[in-house]
Motif scaffolding. Structure first.
Motif, PDB file in Angstrom:
ATOM      1  N   MET A 250      -0.358  -9.860  -7.630  1.00  0.00           N
ATOM      2  CA  MET A 250      -1.384  -8.808  -7.593  1.00  0.00           C
ATOM      3  C   MET A 250      -0.751  -7.481  -8.016  1.00  0.00           C
ATOM      4  O   MET A 250       0.280  -7.090  -7.505  1.00  0.00           O
ATOM      5  N   SER A 251      -1.382  -6.792  -8.963  1.00  0.00           N
ATOM      6  CA  SER A 251      -0.842  -5.518  -9.433  1.00  0.00           C
ATOM      7  C   SER A 251      -0.959  -4.475  -8.334  1.00  0.00           C
ATOM      8  O   SER A 251      -1.748  -4.611  -7.393  1.00  0.00           O
ATOM      9  N   SER A 252      -0.136  -3.403  -8.486  1.00  0.00           N
ATOM     10  CA  SER A 252      -0.138  -2.355  -7.464  1.00  0.00           C
ATOM     11  C   SER A 252      -1.496  -1.678  -7.360  1.00  0.00           C
ATOM     12  O   SER A 252      -1.945  -1.342  -6.264  1.00  0.00           O
ATOM     13  N   ASN A 253      -2.187  -1.480  -8.510  1.00  0.00           N
ATOM     14  CA  ASN A 253      -3.503  -0.831  -8.481  1.00  0.00           C
ATOM     15  C   ASN A 253      -4.520  -1.678  -7.729  1.00  0.00           C
ATOM     16  O   ASN A 253      -5.312  -1.162  -6.936  1.00  0.00           O
ATOM     17  N   LYS A 254      -4.516  -2.980  -7.985  1.00  0.00           N
ATOM     18  CA  LYS A 254      -5.453  -3.860  -7.279  1.00  0.00           C
ATOM     19  C   LYS A 254      -5.134  -3.897  -5.794  1.00  0.00           C
ATOM     20  O   LYS A 254      -6.038  -3.952  -4.954  1.00  0.00           O
ATOM     21  N   PHE A 255      -3.840  -3.869  -5.480  1.00  0.00           N
ATOM     22  CA  PHE A 255      -3.436  -3.883  -4.067  1.00  0.00           C
ATOM     23  C   PHE A 255      -3.918  -2.622  -3.367  1.00  0.00           C
ATOM     24  O   PHE A 255      -4.429  -2.677  -2.242  1.00  0.00           O
ATOM     25  N   ILE A 256      -3.783  -1.478  -4.034  1.00  0.00           N
ATOM     26  CA  ILE A 256      -4.244  -0.213  -3.463  1.00  0.00           C
ATOM     27  C   ILE A 256      -5.764  -0.213  -3.322  1.00  0.00           C
ATOM     28  O   ILE A 256      -6.308   0.236  -2.307  1.00  0.00           O
ATOM     29  N   ASN A 257      -6.481  -0.750  -4.334  1.00  0.00           N
ATOM     30  CA  ASN A 257      -7.944  -0.828  -4.273  1.00  0.00           C
ATOM     31  C   ASN A 257      -8.402  -1.681  -3.099  1.00  0.00           C
ATOM     32  O   ASN A 257      -9.468  -1.448  -2.525  1.00  0.00           O
ATOM     33  N   LEU A 258      -7.592  -2.686  -2.746  1.00  0.00           N
ATOM     34  CA  LEU A 258      -7.923  -3.532  -1.598  1.00  0.00           C
ATOM     35  C   LEU A 258      -7.606  -2.825  -0.295  1.00  0.00           C
ATOM     36  O   LEU A 258      -8.352  -2.945   0.692  1.00  0.00           O
ATOM     37  N   LEU A 259      -6.530  -2.063  -0.278  1.00  0.00           N
ATOM     38  CA  LEU A 259      -6.107  -1.391   0.948  1.00  0.00           C
ATOM     39  C   LEU A 259      -7.029  -0.239   1.336  1.00  0.00           C
ATOM     40  O   LEU A 259      -7.241   0.007   2.519  1.00  0.00           O
ATOM     41  N   VAL A 260      -7.557   0.484   0.349  1.00  0.00           N
ATOM     42  CA  VAL A 260      -8.345   1.688   0.639  1.00  0.00           C
ATOM     43  C   VAL A 260      -9.520   1.406   1.581  1.00  0.00           C
ATOM     44  O   VAL A 260      -9.668   2.078   2.611  1.00  0.00           O
ATOM     45  N   PRO A 261     -10.404   0.419   1.291  1.00  0.00           N
ATOM     46  CA  PRO A 261     -11.504   0.176   2.241  1.00  0.00           C
ATOM     47  C   PRO A 261     -11.033  -0.346   3.593  1.00  0.00           C
ATOM     48  O   PRO A 261     -11.642  -0.036   4.619  1.00  0.00           O
ATOM     49  N   ILE A 262      -9.942  -1.127   3.603  1.00  0.00           N
ATOM     50  CA  ILE A 262      -9.429  -1.633   4.874  1.00  0.00           C
ATOM     51  C   ILE A 262      -8.913  -0.484   5.741  1.00  0.00           C
ATOM     52  O   ILE A 262      -9.216  -0.392   6.935  1.00  0.00           O
ATOM     53  N   ILE A 263      -8.134   0.405   5.112  1.00  0.00           N
ATOM     54  CA  ILE A 263      -7.622   1.565   5.849  1.00  0.00           C
ATOM     55  C   ILE A 263      -8.770   2.467   6.282  1.00  0.00           C
ATOM     56  O   ILE A 263      -8.767   2.999   7.400  1.00  0.00           O
ATOM     57  N   SER A 264      -9.772   2.630   5.414  1.00  0.00           N
ATOM     58  CA  SER A 264     -10.937   3.455   5.761  1.00  0.00           C
ATOM     59  C   SER A 264     -11.658   2.886   6.973  1.00  0.00           C
ATOM     60  O   SER A 264     -12.082   3.632   7.865  1.00  0.00           O
ATOM     61  N   LEU A 265     -11.788   1.557   7.003  1.00  0.00           N
ATOM     62  CA  LEU A 265     -12.437   0.900   8.144  1.00  0.00           C
ATOM     63  C   LEU A 265     -11.645   1.140   9.427  1.00  0.00           C
ATOM     64  O   LEU A 265     -12.215   1.515  10.458  1.00  0.00           O
TER      65      LEU A 265
END
Length: 348
Positions: free
Chosen positions: A1-16
Motif C-alpha cells: 500500500m502506498s504512503s498516500n493510500k495509507f494516509i487516506n485510510l488513516l485520516v477517517p480512522i483518526i478523525s473517528l
C-alpha cells in the motif's frame, strides 16, 4: 500500500477516534459517565438481534444517500440536493405501491424503478443547467430540496389523498419487508433493502473504476478542459453524473417508502437522510466501500443514541459526537500534515 493510500485510510480512522475522545471529554465535563454512556450506545445498536435489525435498517438509506453524494463528488460535482431526491423518490415509490395491483415480481421492481427515475429527473435538472448554462449545481440543488418538499406535500394532500396527512399503506406486493426477516430480528423494521444498498455500492465501484464511461466521468470531474481536448463530451458527462447521483438519492427514498414506513406522510421538515449522506460520503472518502463503512457508523450512532438515556446521558450528545467527527474529517489536512511530518522524521 502506498504512503498516500495509507494516509487516506488513516485520516477517517483518526478523525473517528478524535471525535469519540472529544465526545467522552464533553460527557465527563457535563458530569456524565462516559464509559456507561458508550456502553449504552453500543447496547442500543448491537445489544440483541432486534437492535441489530434496527441498526441495519437505519444504515440502508444512508448507504444510498452517501453513494449519491460520493458519486457526484468523484465526478467533480457537488450534489447538495440529495435530500430533495430522497423525497421525490419516496413519493414515487409509494405512489406506485398504492396505485397498482400487480404481482410482486413486477410490482416491487416497478416501484423501485419509479423511485430511481424520480431521483434521476431531480438530478437531471441541475445537471442540465450546469452543463448548458454553467449555473452552479450547489445553488440549484439546494433550491430543489425545498421544491421537492413542498411539491410532495401538495401531492400527498391533494392528489394521492383527499386532504389527508398520509397516503394509504402500500400493497404487500410492493413491500421490501420480509416475514422471515422480521421474525428472525424479533420484529424489527429491518427489510431487504440492505441487499439493494450493497449491490448499489458494488455498482458504483465497478462503474467508476472498471468501465470506460466511469473513467470519462472521473476525468471530466478532474479537469473539464483537458477532457474536452481529449474528445470527451463534457456536457453529456456532467448531466449523466447528476442523473446517476440523483437515482441513488431516489433509491434512498424508496427504502423509506417501501421498507421502513410503507407509506408517505406530509413532511413538516426535511428527513435529513440526504444531508446525513454528505457526512457519510465525507467520512467514507467518497469511495463505495468507505460509504458502506461510514453509513454503518452513522446508522449505529443514530440507533444506539436512543438507548443512552438509560445511562442518564442525553441523546443530543451523539449529535455532538457526530459533528465532532465531521469536524475532524473536514480538518483532515491537519492530520495529513501531522502524519507527513511523522513520516519525514522516520526517514531522517
Amino acid at each position: 500500500m502506498s504512503s498516500n493510500k495509507f494516509i487516506n485510510l488513516l485520516v477517517p480512522i483518526i478523525s473517528l477516534l478524535l471525535g469519540l475522545i472529544a465526545g467522552a471529554i464533553i460527557m465527563v465535563g457535563f458530569g456524565y459517565n462516559a464509559v456507561e454512556g458508550f456502553k449504552a450506545l453500543w447496547n442500543g445498536a448491537f445489544g440483541d438481534i432486534y437492535f441489530i435489525g434496527e441498526t441495519v435498517r437505519q444504515i440502508t438509506p444512508y448507504i444510498f444517500s452517501g453513494l449519491a453524494v460520493a458519486f457526484a463528488f468523484r465526478t467533480g460535482l457537488f450534489n447538495i440536493g440529495v435530500e430533495g431526491q430522497v423525497i421525490v423518490g419516496w413519493l414515487a415509490a409509494v405512489w406506485v405501491g398504492v396505485a397498482f395491483d400487480l404481482p410482486m415480481i413486477v410490482h416491487l421492481p416497478l416501484a423501485i424503478a419509479a423511485a430511481a427515475i424520480a431521483g434521476a429527473i431531480w438530478g437531471f435538472i441541475p445537471g442540465l443547467l450546469k452543463a448548458k448554462l454553467r449555473v452552479h449545481e450547489v445553488i440549484v440543488t439546494i433550491m430543489l430540496n425545498y421544491t421537492a418538499l413542498y411539491i410532495a406535500n401538495h401531492l400527498v394532500r391533494n392528489v394521492i389523498t383527499d386532504k389527508g396527512d398520509r397516503t394509504e399503506s402500500i400493497s404487500s406486493s410492493a413491500s421490501l419487508k420480509s416475514q422471515w426477516l422480521m421474525e428472525f430480528t424479533q420484529y424489527s423494521t429491518m427489510h431487504m433493502g440492505i441487499i439493494l444498498a450493497l449491490i448499489a455500492a458494488v455498482f458504483m465501484w465497478f462503474y467508476l473504476e472498471k468501465t470506460t464511461k466511469g473513467f470519462e466521468l472521473r476525468a471530466v470531474g478532474f479537469n473539464q478542459h483537458a477532457s474536452k481536448y481529449a474528445g470527451m463530451n463534457v456536457e453529456k458527462n456532467i448531466i449523466l453524473a447528476m442523473v446517476i447521483s440523483g437515482a441513488f438519492g431516489g433509491l434512498a427514498g424508496a427504502m423509506e417508502g417501501l421498507g421502513t414506513f410503507g407509506y408517505m406522510s406530509v413532511q413538516s421538515g426535511f428527513t435529513n437522510i440526504g444531508f446525513d449522506g454528505i457526512a457519510v460520503a465525507l467520512l467514507g472518502g467518497n469511495t463505495a466501500l468507505g460509504v458502506v463503512l461510514a453509513a454503518g457508523l452513522f446508522g449505529s450512532l443514530k440507533v444506539g443514541a436512543l438507548n443512552m438515556p438509560v445511562a442518564g446521558v442525553p441523546t443530543e450528545l451523539v449529535d455532538i459526537i457526530v459533528a465532532l467527527i465531521i469536524f475532524f474529517v473536514a480538518s483532515g489536512y491537519i492530520i495529513r500534515w501531522f502524519l507527513s511530518r511523522m513520516k519525514r522524521r522516520e526517514n531522517k
